[in-house]
Scaffold this motif. Structure first.
Motif, PDB file in Angstrom:
ATOM      1  N   MET A   1       0.853  -1.186   0.000  1.00 38.72           N
ATOM      2  CA  MET A   1       0.000   0.000   0.000  1.00 38.72           C
ATOM      3  C   MET A   1       0.890   1.236   0.000  1.00 38.72           C
ATOM      4  O   MET A   1       1.848   1.320   0.763  1.00 38.72           O
ATOM      5  CB  MET A   1      -0.913  -0.030   1.232  1.00 38.72           C
ATOM      6  CG  MET A   1      -1.912   1.103   1.286  1.00 38.72           C
ATOM      7  SD  MET A   1      -3.367   0.770   2.327  1.00 38.72           S
ATOM      8  CE  MET A   1      -2.654   0.278   3.886  1.00 38.72           C
ATOM      9  N   GLU A   2       0.545   2.180  -0.861  1.00 39.85           N
ATOM     10  CA  GLU A   2       1.359   3.394  -1.002  1.00 39.85           C
ATOM     11  C   GLU A   2       0.470   4.627  -0.905  1.00 39.85           C
ATOM     12  O   GLU A   2      -0.536   4.733  -1.604  1.00 39.85           O
ATOM     13  CB  GLU A   2       2.092   3.376  -2.343  1.00 39.85           C
ATOM     14  CG  GLU A   2       3.001   4.581  -2.571  1.00 39.85           C
ATOM     15  CD  GLU A   2       3.782   4.477  -3.864  1.00 39.85           C
ATOM     16  OE1 GLU A   2       4.768   3.715  -3.914  1.00 39.85           O
ATOM     17  OE2 GLU A   2       3.401   5.147  -4.847  1.00 39.85           O
ATOM     18  N   LEU A   3       0.851   5.547  -0.032  1.00 39.00           N
ATOM     19  CA  LEU A   3       0.128   6.799   0.133  1.00 39.00           C
ATOM     20  C   LEU A   3       0.967   7.951  -0.407  1.00 39.00           C
ATOM     21  O   LEU A   3       2.147   8.067  -0.076  1.00 39.00           O
ATOM     22  CB  LEU A   3      -0.178   7.055   1.608  1.00 39.00           C
ATOM     23  CG  LEU A   3      -0.867   8.387   1.903  1.00 39.00           C
ATOM     24  CD1 LEU A   3      -2.344   8.304   1.564  1.00 39.00           C
ATOM     25  CD2 LEU A   3      -0.683   8.803   3.358  1.00 39.00           C
ATOM     26  N   THR A   4       0.362   8.793  -1.232  1.00 39.47           N
ATOM     27  CA  THR A   4       1.021   9.998  -1.733  1.00 39.47           C
ATOM     28  C   THR A   4       0.201  11.212  -1.324  1.00 39.47           C
ATOM     29  O   THR A   4      -1.006  11.269  -1.579  1.00 39.47           O
ATOM     30  CB  THR A   4       1.167   9.970  -3.268  1.00 39.47           C
ATOM     31  OG1 THR A   4       1.913   8.809  -3.647  1.00 39.47           O
ATOM     32  CG2 THR A   4       1.886  11.217  -3.763  1.00 39.47           C
ATOM     33  N   VAL A   5       0.865  12.165  -0.686  1.00 41.47           N
ATOM     34  CA  VAL A   5       0.201  13.416  -0.310  1.00 41.47           C
ATOM     35  C   VAL A   5       0.121  14.300  -1.552  1.00 41.47           C
ATOM     36  O   VAL A   5       1.138  14.658  -2.136  1.00 41.47           O
ATOM     37  CB  VAL A   5       0.979  14.132   0.804  1.00 41.47           C
ATOM     38  CG1 VAL A   5       0.334  15.491   1.122  1.00 41.47           C
ATOM     39  CG2 VAL A   5       1.054  13.264   2.062  1.00 41.47           C
TER      40      VAL A   5
ATOM     41  N   GLU B   1      -2.784   3.855  -3.117  1.00 39.76           N
ATOM     42  CA  GLU B   1      -2.684   2.882  -4.209  1.00 39.76           C
ATOM     43  C   GLU B   1      -2.303   1.507  -3.664  1.00 39.76           C
ATOM     44  O   GLU B   1      -1.455   1.384  -2.773  1.00 39.76           O
ATOM     45  CB  GLU B   1      -1.632   3.339  -5.224  1.00 39.76           C
ATOM     46  CG  GLU B   1      -1.952   4.695  -5.859  1.00 39.76           C
ATOM     47  CD  GLU B   1      -0.804   5.222  -6.707  1.00 39.76           C
ATOM     48  OE1 GLU B   1      -0.896   5.138  -7.933  1.00 39.76           O
ATOM     49  OE2 GLU B   1       0.184   5.720  -6.111  1.00 39.76           O
ATOM     50  N   HIS B   2      -2.936   0.492  -4.229  1.00 42.89           N
ATOM     51  CA  HIS B   2      -2.614  -0.892  -3.869  1.00 42.89           C
ATOM     52  C   HIS B   2      -3.127  -1.799  -4.968  1.00 42.89           C
ATOM     53  O   HIS B   2      -4.251  -1.639  -5.458  1.00 42.89           O
ATOM     54  CB  HIS B   2      -3.251  -1.261  -2.526  1.00 42.89           C
ATOM     55  CG  HIS B   2      -2.848  -2.609  -2.012  1.00 42.89           C
ATOM     56  ND1 HIS B   2      -1.534  -2.929  -1.695  1.00 42.89           N
ATOM     57  CD2 HIS B   2      -3.582  -3.724  -1.765  1.00 42.89           C
ATOM     58  CE1 HIS B   2      -1.487  -4.177  -1.266  1.00 42.89           C
ATOM     59  NE2 HIS B   2      -2.705  -4.686  -1.309  1.00 42.89           N
ATOM     60  N   GLU B   3      -2.276  -2.723  -5.390  1.00 45.39           N
ATOM     61  CA  GLU B   3      -2.635  -3.712  -6.415  1.00 45.39           C
ATOM     62  C   GLU B   3      -3.194  -3.050  -7.669  1.00 45.39           C
ATOM     63  O   GLU B   3      -4.147  -3.542  -8.280  1.00 45.39           O
ATOM     64  CB  GLU B   3      -3.639  -4.722  -5.839  1.00 45.39           C
ATOM     65  CG  GLU B   3      -3.060  -5.568  -4.708  1.00 45.39           C
ATOM     66  CD  GLU B   3      -4.057  -6.547  -4.119  1.00 45.39           C
ATOM     67  OE1 GLU B   3      -5.277  -6.407  -4.394  1.00 45.39           O
ATOM     68  OE2 GLU B   3      -3.630  -7.448  -3.382  1.00 45.39           O
ATOM     69  N   GLY B   4      -2.617  -1.912  -8.044  1.00 39.22           N
ATOM     70  CA  GLY B   4      -3.024  -1.216  -9.261  1.00 39.22           C
ATOM     71  C   GLY B   4      -4.297  -0.410  -9.147  1.00 39.22           C
ATOM     72  O   GLY B   4      -4.762   0.160 -10.145  1.00 39.22           O
TER      73      GLY B   4
ATOM     74  N   PRO C   1      -9.317  -2.939  -3.306  1.00 35.84           N
ATOM     75  CA  PRO C   1      -8.673  -3.823  -2.339  1.00 35.84           C
ATOM     76  C   PRO C   1      -8.737  -3.313  -0.904  1.00 35.84           C
ATOM     77  O   PRO C   1      -8.195  -3.941   0.005  1.00 35.84           O
ATOM     78  CB  PRO C   1      -7.214  -3.835  -2.820  1.00 35.84           C
ATOM     79  CG  PRO C   1      -7.023  -2.469  -3.411  1.00 35.84           C
ATOM     80  CD  PRO C   1      -8.346  -2.110  -4.052  1.00 35.84           C
ATOM     81  N   PHE C   2      -9.394  -2.171  -0.682  1.00 29.90           N
ATOM     82  CA  PHE C   2      -9.390  -1.512   0.621  1.00 29.90           C
ATOM     83  C   PHE C   2     -10.670  -1.800   1.411  1.00 29.90           C
ATOM     84  O   PHE C   2     -11.769  -1.821   0.855  1.00 29.90           O
ATOM     85  CB  PHE C   2      -9.252   0.007   0.449  1.00 29.90           C
ATOM     86  CG  PHE C   2      -8.029   0.424  -0.315  1.00 29.90           C
ATOM     87  CD1 PHE C   2      -6.770   0.285   0.231  1.00 29.90           C
ATOM     88  CD2 PHE C   2      -8.148   0.944  -1.603  1.00 29.90           C
ATOM     89  CE1 PHE C   2      -5.635   0.665  -0.483  1.00 29.90           C
ATOM     90  CE2 PHE C   2      -7.024   1.328  -2.324  1.00 29.90           C
ATOM     91  CZ  PHE C   2      -5.765   1.182  -1.759  1.00 29.90           C
TER      92      PHE C   2
ATOM     93  N   THR D   1       5.653  10.470  -0.403  1.00 25.20           N
ATOM     94  CA  THR D   1       5.157   9.117  -0.604  1.00 25.20           C
ATOM     95  C   THR D   1       5.582   8.231   0.554  1.00 25.20           C
ATOM     96  O   THR D   1       6.757   8.241   0.951  1.00 25.20           O
ATOM     97  CB  THR D   1       5.669   8.532  -1.930  1.00 25.20           C
ATOM     98  OG1 THR D   1       5.163   9.324  -3.014  1.00 25.20           O
ATOM     99  CG2 THR D   1       5.198   7.104  -2.130  1.00 25.20           C
ATOM    100  N   ILE D   2       4.632   7.507   1.113  1.00 23.71           N
ATOM    101  CA  ILE D   2       4.904   6.575   2.207  1.00 23.71           C
ATOM    102  C   ILE D   2       4.497   5.190   1.728  1.00 23.71           C
ATOM    103  O   ILE D   2       3.334   4.958   1.361  1.00 23.71           O
ATOM    104  CB  ILE D   2       4.137   6.956   3.482  1.00 23.71           C
ATOM    105  CG1 ILE D   2       4.520   8.369   3.939  1.00 23.71           C
ATOM    106  CG2 ILE D   2       4.424   5.954   4.579  1.00 23.71           C
ATOM    107  CD1 ILE D   2       3.537   9.424   3.587  1.00 23.71           C
ATOM    108  N   LEU D   3       5.442   4.276   1.716  1.00 25.87           N
ATOM    109  CA  LEU D   3       5.188   2.901   1.293  1.00 25.87           C
ATOM    110  C   LEU D   3       5.039   2.031   2.542  1.00 25.87           C
ATOM    111  O   LEU D   3       5.913   2.005   3.398  1.00 25.87           O
ATOM    112  CB  LEU D   3       6.342   2.391   0.434  1.00 25.87           C
ATOM    113  CG  LEU D   3       6.207   0.976  -0.125  1.00 25.87           C
ATOM    114  CD1 LEU D   3       5.016   0.887  -1.074  1.00 25.87           C
ATOM    115  CD2 LEU D   3       7.486   0.564  -0.849  1.00 25.87           C
ATOM    116  N   LEU D   4       3.917   1.334   2.623  1.00 23.93           N
ATOM    117  CA  LEU D   4       3.648   0.466   3.777  1.00 23.93           C
ATOM    118  C   LEU D   4       3.679  -0.986   3.349  1.00 23.93           C
ATOM    119  O   LEU D   4       3.202  -1.326   2.280  1.00 23.93           O
ATOM    120  CB  LEU D   4       2.286   0.808   4.374  1.00 23.93           C
ATOM    121  CG  LEU D   4       2.091   2.247   4.852  1.00 23.93           C
ATOM    122  CD1 LEU D   4       0.662   2.457   5.301  1.00 23.93           C
ATOM    123  CD2 LEU D   4       3.065   2.588   5.970  1.00 23.93           C
TER     124      LEU D   4
END
Length: 244
Positions: free
Chosen positions: A1-5, A25-28, A124-125, A241-244
């Motif tokens: 899962m990736e969050l972009t401000v 964003e996750h799994e496209g 996917p959320f 961007t924060i990648l989890l």
């Protein structure tokens, strides 16, 4: 899962910037959380408006929805230019029917009311909601995917219910519209010290301060919050961007 401000200013966007908007964003799958002023312009540095798969709205103050109309027109125009543009679902609460009705536009977008008492599946959320303390109906979100958790407070003064709602989240995206020596309760916003205490009591892994004020030394917000929370604290920044 990736969050972009995409945007992080409270109330209105600073020059060449944007108010609230976050791309998850996750799994496209591309989910835009809130769509404030300037968000559509900034979003296009990351992806095109027609590439969004869904939008999720916390509440109907302009700094969180101002660019919904231009997002709708962007997708309309791309359709005129020959692109296949599926109807975009925009999820929002139904407690302001006038504003909720604007989420639907021709066949371009479709407003879908979420039930705050139920878990919402968007791509996917899995999204759970908590009503916040704000002058209008507003909902915080706990968003889960692949074992990771992002909590977005939206706009709110602090309330104890935030603690179990956010417990052990991988990322707390917490509004911080006031400095530690101020009082935000009457206007429905949090201070830096409250954000730090919140993060500590919820035992989150990292804290991002957002919905930032337009005055003062913003680094003081981190310093003040760190007096309470000793984990990772950062100010929200454009395209962070924060990648989890």
């Amino acid at each position: 899962m990736e969050l972009t401000v995409i945007g992080h200013w409270g109330g209105y966007p600073k020059k060449n910037a944007a108010s609230s908007g976050y791309l998850l964003e996750h799994e496209g799958f591309h989910l835009l959380i809130d769509c404030g002023s300037g968000v559509l312009s900034k979003l296009q540095n990351k992806l095109e408006p027609e590439e969004l798969d869904a939008v999720l709205i916390s509440h109907y103050h302009p700094d969180h929805i101002a660019d919904i109309g231009v997002l709708q027109h962007a997708r309309l125009i791309q359709g005129f230019l020959g692109k296949e543009i599926p109807t975009l679902p925009i999820y929002g609460h139904h407690f302001d029917q006038h504003e909720f009705s604007k989420l639907t536009y021709k066949e371009i977008t479709k407003g879908i009311a979420y039930d705050p008492n139920e878990v919402l599946t968007v791509g996917p959320f899995q999204v759970s909601f908590l009503k916040t303390s704000h002058p209008v109906p507003c909902y915080a979100m706990r968003i889960e995917a692949n074992g990771k958790v992002v909590v977005y407070t939206a706009d709110s003064s602090f309330k104890e219910e935030f603690i179990p709602f956010s417990k052990e989240a991988d990322l707390l995206l917490c509004e911080c519209n006031f400095y530690g020596n101020q009082k935000g309760k009457s206007s429905g916003h949090m201070t830096s010290i409250e954000a730090g205490k919140f993060a500590k009591e919820a035992a989150v892994k990292q804290l991002i301060l957002t919905h930032l004020p337009h005055y003062g030394n913003l680094s003081d917000l981190v310093h003040e919050a760190s007096a309470e929370f000793t984990g990772i604290i950062r100010l929200a920044e454009e395209f962070q961007t924060i990648l989890l």
